[in-house]
Design a protein around this motif. Structure first.
Motif, short mmCIF file in Angstrom:
data_model
loop_
_atom_site.label_atom_id
_atom_site.label_comp_id
_atom_site.label_asym_id
_atom_site.label_seq_id
_atom_site.Cartn_x
_atom_site.Cartn_y
_atom_site.Cartn_z
N ARG A 57 -4.05 56.25 42.05
CA ARG A 57 -3.86 56.10 43.50
C ARG A 57 -4.47 54.76 43.89
N PHE A 75 -5.80 52.06 46.67
CA PHE A 75 -6.30 51.87 48.03
C PHE A 75 -6.52 50.38 48.25
N GLU A 99 -7.35 49.14 54.26
CA GLU A 99 -7.40 50.57 54.61
C GLU A 99 -8.83 51.04 54.77
N ALA A 155 -11.53 58.21 56.28
CA ALA A 155 -10.23 58.77 55.89
C ALA A 155 -9.92 58.44 54.43
N VAL A 156 -10.27 57.23 54.01
CA VAL A 156 -10.05 56.83 52.62
C VAL A 156 -10.91 57.66 51.69
N GLU A 187 -12.06 60.69 52.20
CA GLU A 187 -11.50 62.05 52.16
C GLU A 187 -10.27 62.10 51.26
N GLU A 188 -9.43 61.05 51.33
CA GLU A 188 -8.24 61.01 50.49
C GLU A 188 -8.59 60.88 49.01
N SER A 206 -9.89 64.27 47.84
CA SER A 206 -8.76 65.19 47.68
C SER A 206 -7.97 64.86 46.42
N PHE A 207 -7.76 63.56 46.17
CA PHE A 207 -6.98 63.11 45.03
C PHE A 207 -7.61 63.51 43.70
N THR A 250 -13.48 67.98 51.18
CA THR A 250 -13.15 66.57 51.44
C THR A 250 -13.75 66.09 52.77
#
Length: 199
Positions: A62, A64, A68, A75-76, A78-79, A82-83, A89
């Motif tokens: 993934r 980033f 961002e 938010a990054v 948390e992503e 999650s990833f 998260t």
């Protein structure tokens, strides 16, 4: 540009020196890794990502972008959590976030001697982590000083963007074909703005 290895203060002159430096000419003294001076290679993200894809499947990668993170670091985070499969998260430090500050060497000769000395190598090997962390922070407080962040002029930004626009186009095509992004990278990085089109 790492001020601990680069002696040329002008980025564009440093870029012009790349060809000579690849041949071993105009290498600053005491540099431990001359390849750090090859800025164009560092900017070749397509090749770097391609090397990852030789060892890891697409589903494990993934991407980033710094933009961002700057816009919404929570938010990054948390992503990312999650990833990688973390259940909670929503974790986010309530304490102040430590941010690196740009520094430059206050006593360059002393720093050069210290970082290449056998004594410092010995101390790093033998010291417990807490002691080493304390020594490291003290050395940085004494030998380094903060510097003001200077942004690029529009002219310099345009020169850099013109230099790497072809690579960014290739990277945009590559990442979209691989499904690693689903947007126009040139637009995201500002290559489609009118000011750049005047080049």
């Amino acid at each position: 540009m790492d001020r601990l290895v680069e002696v040329e203060k002008d980025l564009f002159k440093a870029l012009e020196l790349e060809e000579d430096r690849r041949k071993g000419i105009n290498i600053p003294p005491n540099i431990y890794c001359p390849s750090y001076l090859n800025y164009s290679r560092c900017m070749n993200y397509k090749d770097q990502i391609d090397r990852y894809l030789k060892f890891f499947p697409l589903k494990q990668i993934r991407i980033f972008f710094l933009k961002e993170i700057a816009e919404d670091e929570r938010a990054v985070l948390e992503e990312i959590l999650s990833f990688i499969g973390v259940d909670d998260t929503q974790f986010y430090s309530e304490k102040g976030v430590f941010r690196n500050k740009r520094k430059t060497v206050r006593f360059k000769k002393l720093w050069t001697i210290l970082k290449h000395s056998r004594l410092w190598t010995f101390v790093k090997k033998k010291s417990p982590p807490k002691v080493l962390g304390f020594l490291d922070s003290m050395i940085f407080k004494i030998l380094f000083k903060p510097i003001e962040k200077k942004g690029l002029t529009i002219e310099k930004k345009n020169r850099l963007m013109k230099r790497w626009k072809g690579q960014v186009k290739d990277l945009d095509k590559y990442l979209n074909e691989k499904g690693l992004i689903d947007f126009n990278l040139l637009e995201f990085w500002g290559y489609e703005e009118k000011i750049v089109e005047k080049l």
